[in-house]
Design an enzyme around this catalytic site. Sequence first.
Site, PDB file in Angstrom:
ATOM      1  N   CYS A   1      15.844  44.677  -3.076  1.00  0.00           N
ATOM      2  CA  CYS A   1      14.582  45.201  -2.545  1.00  0.00           C
ATOM      3  C   CYS A   1      14.578  44.993  -1.036  1.00  0.00           C
ATOM      4  O   CYS A   1      15.254  44.115  -0.515  1.00  0.00           O
ATOM      5  CB  CYS A   1      13.388  44.525  -3.195  1.00  0.00           C
TER       6      CYS A   1
ATOM      7  N   HIS B   1      -2.682  42.424  11.216  1.00  0.00           N
ATOM      8  CA  HIS B   1      -3.612  43.144  10.355  1.00  0.00           C
ATOM      9  C   HIS B   1      -3.555  44.645  10.622  1.00  0.00           C
ATOM     10  O   HIS B   1      -3.652  45.454   9.700  1.00  0.00           O
ATOM     11  CB  HIS B   1      -5.037  42.634  10.586  1.00  0.00           C
TER      12      HIS B   1
ATOM     13  N   ASP C   1      15.413  39.571   4.652  1.00  0.00           N
ATOM     14  CA  ASP C   1      15.630  38.178   5.057  1.00  0.00           C
ATOM     15  C   ASP C   1      17.106  37.801   5.010  1.00  0.00           C
ATOM     16  O   ASP C   1      17.583  37.062   5.874  1.00  0.00           O
ATOM     17  CB  ASP C   1      14.820  37.226   4.172  1.00  0.00           C
TER      18      ASP C   1
END
Length: 757
Positions: free
Chosen positions: A676, A364, A629
């Site tokens: 991207c 977070h 990825d």
Amino acid sequence: MLNTLRRIVQDVNAAHDLQSALAIIVAEVRKAMNTEVCSVYLFDQDTNEYTLRATEGLKKSAIGIRLGRSEGLVGQVGLREEPINLEDAPSHPKYRYLEETGEAPFHAFLGVPIIHHRKILGVLVVQQRERRCFEESEESFLVTMSAQLAGVIAHAEATGAIKQDSYSQIGELKQAARFNGVAGAPGVAIGVAVAVLPPAYLSGVPDQTCEDIDAELVHFQHALESVRDDLRKTSAKLADHIRPEEQALFDVYLRMLDDNALGAEISDLIRQGQWAQGALRRVIDEHVRNFEMMEDPYLRERAVDVKDLGRRVLAYLQEQQTINIQYPDQTILVSEELTPVMLGEVAKEKLVGLVSVQGSGNSHVAILARAMGIPTVMGALDLPYTQLNGKQLIVDGNVGRVYLSPSDELRAYYQEVVDEEKLFIAGLESLKNLPCVSLDNCRIPLWVNTGLITDVMRSLDRGAEGVGLYRTEVPFMIRERFPSENEQQEIYRSQLEAFAPNPVTMRTLDIGGDKSLSYFPIKEDNPFLGWRGIRVTLDHPEIFLVQIRAMLKASAGLNNLRIMLPMISSVSEVDDALHLIHRAYGEVVNEGGNVVLPPIGVMIEVPAAVYQVSELARRVDFISIGSNDLTQYLLAVDRNNPRVAELYHSFHPAVLTALQAVVRDTHRVGKPVSICGEMAGDPVASLLLVAMGFDVLSMNATNLPKVKWLLRQISVSWAKELLQSVLKMDNPHLISSTIELALRKKGLGKIITPSKA
């Protein structure tokens, strides 16, 4: 031997400085192996020499003697990077007798290298008078011991302890100490460390019965409400600096403390006769343990949140006075586990950087830091954070590096980086409304990746022409339940309206791997190769259909929606997803929705998809590569793991070959292809991507002006020549330096991030 090894490791880890640790090792290893000598030689990269740093069995006066890199048997162990086990050391041609050590009587010799991340740190040696080869089990024990010692020495080297005359005072460093972590938010910060410690320690709370249960419940409720009040104040303080979507994180904390959540469990234990502090410890420990046992990195981060809330409640139960921390100008907040609440306690104008010993780029805090533009380093495992208060720090969020007590030269260098970056960015303002067109008149659309509402204005301010990746999982991750169809429709509509008429590419829910939902836990031994992306949503069509319906309804009248499917590894997955999308479209139309079926695309993220691009492209409208990825999977490297992050390189020949193959096969079918991820936003990499023929580059909004500036300064034909030359190379670092050299020759070197160069 295993028990002995554990005992030695515990003693070494408890040592207060390096010299104490070395003394423990030579004494304990000598005793455990029943030998007459045990010594540790450390290697100094600067002088290219070994120094005897600790010994049991040789003359103590010999400590400090030096050997050249290839000198003697110690030098041979280091050069060969493997054990040397000799029955009669003096008869070996490389043996060198050092009279000051008093080692003449010793014949048997076993030396093992101490290696950390391929770097030789030293040599651990045992010797004995009698002529014999040490047994295989003894050699294995010493190898295991050296592996344990490597971490201790690497930490000491990082903190500068090896270079110090006094090993216990970090404040007396003679050189800057460097700590490696994981890049959390980009940028460079120079400032003063403020170490933030947890408000209270739950682990020290004992079980204890209470006589007045009602009074204890009232006491607990007062503490709970005090923490809730603190959270509300912190949330209000940040309200002007973050968007409602990020601010919703504080609503998550408030719900965790709700009378129907943690509060209820603790109250139940109090009613059974346990005092409030003990009840709090039991409930918090149970939740923390459950989270920490989970393989999923995002879920593990929730353990930090629970722990932090528990400590804050305990501080009020113990009626501790809150420490009034003074935050100087140019504050760099440092903690073992930074939390959003800690971040919110510092005035925004004073906070310039963040460093957390624990955590990853998915925490977070990292999400908030990126939203607020604060340079951040996570996972700085070796950082002695408790000793940093008031120290000068440099935080390099571009590469995940922290410098402690930097020299004047290093500070001046990074200050120049900061100043040049500000000037350069300011100079790019004029490019906002200009198209990205190369010198030979090739038009290159530049889009952005978004996920937070904050990203919208930042993207539009920098001249984004569309959205190549909207991460729809972010609204799911900051809630305690699945958002309803209407809630999703409202969120998606705001994105589509903000960028209309430009296209917005919405990726369907991509959870699993390093992203998960607290209310939809996915526990797997290997989450990155498990149930994630399209695999989850195809198994749960009720989730997928609701999301697609929300997207379609949100696009009514705008018609700038594009839908993208993540983690595709087979053609059948695309067929199944298309079936569900058409079904959702039919339902919306039957309900009277005035919508058109948007373009649908596939993300190429796994190696299997690279070899199926032609078939995939025939079924959809566009192809998009997820460079982060795909690189991670091709190289089998977790880029969030500090131990192997250096192996992650976008210019690896296998990655470049795969990218070129995807562009070639997609264009053969007559479909467009975009990319991207971080690679698209790296100006240096963008040269190769444009040369390969990518139709669109989509990136972080922060990097868009830099990429536009560079691509307007070059010709695509020149970039193609550069691409052909680097494709012949087999080393990613050589490829990187070749491109950077070519840019410097053209006078475009300012685009290269200095901290990465």
